[in-house]
Design a protein around this motif. Sequence first.
Motif, mmCIF file in Angstrom:
data_model
loop_
_atom_site.group_PDB
_atom_site.id
_atom_site.type_symbol
_atom_site.label_atom_id
_atom_site.label_comp_id
_atom_site.label_asym_id
_atom_site.label_seq_id
_atom_site.Cartn_x
_atom_site.Cartn_y
_atom_site.Cartn_z
ATOM 1 N N LEU A 231 57.486 82.326 27.012
ATOM 2 C CA LEU A 231 56.779 83.572 27.282
ATOM 3 C C LEU A 231 57.403 84.741 26.519
ATOM 4 C CD1 LEU A 231 56.188 83.141 31.114
ATOM 5 C CD2 LEU A 231 54.496 82.925 29.277
ATOM 6 N N PHE A 232 58.726 84.714 26.366
ATOM 7 C CA PHE A 232 59.406 85.760 25.602
ATOM 8 C C PHE A 232 58.957 85.731 24.139
ATOM 9 C CE2 PHE A 232 63.017 87.121 22.953
ATOM 10 C CZ PHE A 232 63.190 88.411 23.421
ATOM 11 N N VAL A 233 58.930 84.534 23.547
ATOM 12 C CA VAL A 233 58.504 84.415 22.149
ATOM 13 C C VAL A 233 57.032 84.807 22.004
ATOM 14 C CG1 VAL A 233 58.144 82.792 20.246
ATOM 15 C CG2 VAL A 233 60.259 82.711 21.575
ATOM 16 N N GLU A 234 56.202 84.437 22.981
ATOM 17 C CA GLU A 234 54.796 84.850 22.943
ATOM 18 C C GLU A 234 54.684 86.368 22.857
ATOM 19 O OE1 GLU A 234 51.303 83.271 25.509
ATOM 20 O OE2 GLU A 234 52.044 85.086 26.519
ATOM 21 N N SER A 235 55.479 87.079 23.649
ATOM 22 C CA SER A 235 55.418 88.541 23.625
ATOM 23 C C SER A 235 55.859 89.097 22.280
ATOM 24 C CB SER A 235 56.284 89.122 24.746
ATOM 25 O OG SER A 235 55.772 88.768 26.012
ATOM 26 N N LEU A 236 56.887 88.504 21.691
ATOM 27 C CA LEU A 236 57.329 88.952 20.369
ATOM 28 C C LEU A 236 56.240 88.775 19.321
ATOM 29 C CD1 LEU A 236 61.001 87.601 20.149
ATOM 30 C CD2 LEU A 236 60.265 89.978 20.485
ATOM 31 N N VAL A 237 55.580 87.594 19.332
ATOM 32 C CA VAL A 237 54.525 87.339 18.345
ATOM 33 C C VAL A 237 53.333 88.260 18.594
ATOM 34 C CG1 VAL A 237 52.959 85.601 17.395
ATOM 35 C CG2 VAL A 237 55.292 84.962 18.012
ATOM 36 N N ALA A 238 53.007 88.496 19.869
ATOM 37 C CA ALA A 238 51.920 89.428 20.185
ATOM 38 C C ALA A 238 52.224 90.816 19.642
ATOM 39 C CB ALA A 238 51.703 89.478 21.696
ATOM 40 N N ALA A 239 53.459 91.264 19.804
ATOM 41 C CA ALA A 239 53.845 92.587 19.307
ATOM 42 C C ALA A 239 53.733 92.652 17.793
ATOM 43 C CB ALA A 239 55.268 92.908 19.755
ATOM 44 N N LEU A 240 54.143 91.582 17.115
ATOM 45 C CA LEU A 240 54.074 91.538 15.656
ATOM 46 C C LEU A 240 52.621 91.572 15.184
ATOM 47 C CD1 LEU A 240 55.527 91.075 12.912
ATOM 48 C CD2 LEU A 240 55.302 88.619 13.339
ATOM 49 N N ALA A 241 51.787 90.720 15.783
ATOM 50 C CA ALA A 241 50.400 90.602 15.323
ATOM 51 C C ALA A 241 49.584 91.843 15.650
ATOM 52 C CB ALA A 241 49.754 89.366 15.940
ATOM 53 N N GLN A 242 49.747 92.366 16.854
ATOM 54 C CA GLN A 242 48.849 93.428 17.317
ATOM 55 C C GLN A 242 49.198 94.802 16.769
ATOM 56 O OE1 GLN A 242 48.396 93.164 21.612
ATOM 57 N NE2 GLN A 242 48.185 90.930 21.475
ATOM 58 N N THR A 243 50.346 94.940 16.127
ATOM 59 C CA THR A 243 50.705 96.230 15.524
ATOM 60 C C THR A 243 50.508 96.216 14.015
ATOM 61 O OG1 THR A 243 53.033 95.518 15.437
ATOM 62 C CG2 THR A 243 52.334 96.832 17.345
ATOM 63 N N GLY A 244 49.970 95.140 13.488
ATOM 64 C CA GLY A 244 49.700 95.062 12.059
ATOM 65 C C GLY A 244 48.432 95.815 11.685
ATOM 66 N N PRO A 245 48.297 96.235 10.422
ATOM 67 C CA PRO A 245 47.128 97.023 9.994
ATOM 68 C C PRO A 245 45.814 96.253 10.111
ATOM 69 C CG PRO A 245 48.450 96.341 8.102
ATOM 70 C CD PRO A 245 49.249 96.029 9.323
ATOM 71 N N GLU A 246 45.843 94.955 9.889
ATOM 72 C CA GLU A 246 44.593 94.185 9.964
ATOM 73 C C GLU A 246 44.090 94.108 11.396
ATOM 74 O OE1 GLU A 246 42.595 90.176 8.103
ATOM 75 O OE2 GLU A 246 44.609 90.792 7.520
ATOM 76 N N ALA A 247 45.000 93.965 12.357
ATOM 77 C CA ALA A 247 44.589 93.943 13.763
ATOM 78 C C ALA A 247 43.950 95.272 14.149
ATOM 79 C CB ALA A 247 45.787 93.648 14.655
ATOM 80 N N ALA A 248 44.533 96.360 13.701
ATOM 81 C CA ALA A 248 43.986 97.679 14.029
ATOM 82 C C ALA A 248 42.564 97.824 13.507
ATOM 83 C CB ALA A 248 44.878 98.770 13.457
ATOM 84 N N ALA A 249 42.335 97.362 12.283
ATOM 85 C CA ALA A 249 40.997 97.465 11.691
ATOM 86 C C ALA A 249 39.994 96.588 12.434
ATOM 87 C CB ALA A 249 41.052 97.081 10.217
ATOM 88 N N ARG A 250 40.395 95.387 12.798
ATOM 89 C CA ARG A 250 39.471 94.470 13.477
ATOM 90 C C ARG A 250 39.168 94.947 14.892
ATOM 91 N NH1 ARG A 250 40.033 88.384 11.355
ATOM 92 N NH2 ARG A 250 40.675 88.812 9.219
ATOM 93 N N LEU A 251 40.169 95.464 15.585
ATOM 94 C CA LEU A 251 39.930 95.978 16.932
ATOM 95 C C LEU A 251 39.019 97.207 16.891
ATOM 96 C CD1 LEU A 251 43.492 95.546 18.451
ATOM 97 C CD2 LEU A 251 41.426 94.291 19.106
ATOM 98 N N ALA A 252 39.184 98.021 15.863
ATOM 99 C CA ALA A 252 38.313 99.187 15.717
ATOM 100 C C ALA A 252 36.879 98.759 15.470
ATOM 101 C CB ALA A 252 38.811 100.076 14.578
ATOM 102 N N ASP A 253 36.690 97.740 14.639
ATOM 103 C CA ASP A 253 35.346 97.208 14.396
ATOM 104 C C ASP A 253 34.701 96.759 15.698
ATOM 105 O OD1 ASP A 253 35.411 97.686 11.703
ATOM 106 O OD2 ASP A 253 36.000 95.646 11.152
ATOM 107 N N PHE A 254 35.481 96.072 16.527
ATOM 108 C CA PHE A 254 34.927 95.582 17.786
ATOM 109 C C PHE A 254 34.562 96.741 18.713
ATOM 110 C CE2 PHE A 254 35.296 94.117 22.182
ATOM 111 C CZ PHE A 254 34.419 93.026 22.156
#
Length: 267
Positions: A231-254
């Motif tokens: 669960l700790f590693v899951e949170s780290l990967v979530a933080a890495l993925a969700q703060t990236g520029p591509e995630a921001a653009a895709r979430l904005a599209d949605f």
Amino acid sequence: METSSAPNDQAGLVTYDLRGAVAWIGLNRPGKRNAISDALLDAIGAAFRRAQAEARAVVLHGHGPCFSAGLDLGEHRARSAEEVFHHSRGWHATFAAIRRGRVPVIAALHGATVGGGLELAAACHLRVADESTFFALPEGQRGIYVGGGASVHVARLLGASRMADMMLTGRVLDAGAAERAGLVNYLVPPGEAPARAGALAEKVAGMAPLTVLGVLHALPRIQDMSEEDGLFVESLVAALAQTGPEAAARLADFMEKRGTKVAGPGN
């Protein structure tokens, strides 16, 4: 589309087609049922090194009557225990480069997917099988033992008990049984595995790179961790993925209704 043999593969043991962002790698020993010789193993490694550098997804398939009938027993010779050990480790290294590479790999299976062929399929991230596909681990009937990673990767997909059944009794799984057991992700009519695998690969190739990194590299490791560590590693990967520029653009599209909503199966 770019079509060629893999680098340093003078005999054409592997075909390589780059179709947009998807590399199509084909086992090309149809007269030998794509039995995996030392030369074919080297060619597979070379093709995947190329794909890791220039593709976003891979489809692995077999030319001819089947995906792969396994180890090329024509090359079998008396080896010392040390030689067998290092030969097996060579298979492990090649298949690890598939599992731990940069891009998702989808296997399109048909006909015999046996022994080392099953080990190669198990090294891929997803498996699409048509109804002609069958799976077996005949090493037990031949007085030898698996050496291409089945003890870990096939057993994790099927469960150790099912794998033991296949090795001890020679049981052969058809495609339907393999899907029910969790070995196959998608089951399709005869001849349709490449098309389905290609469609999946195109979809996967459009995934955000940091999400792909998490799925390919974090998810398998989490399975070996304690619950709290996972669960700790899951949170780290979530933080890495969700703060990236591509995630921001895709979430904005949605949020602005430009993204695609989840639909039910078949829609």
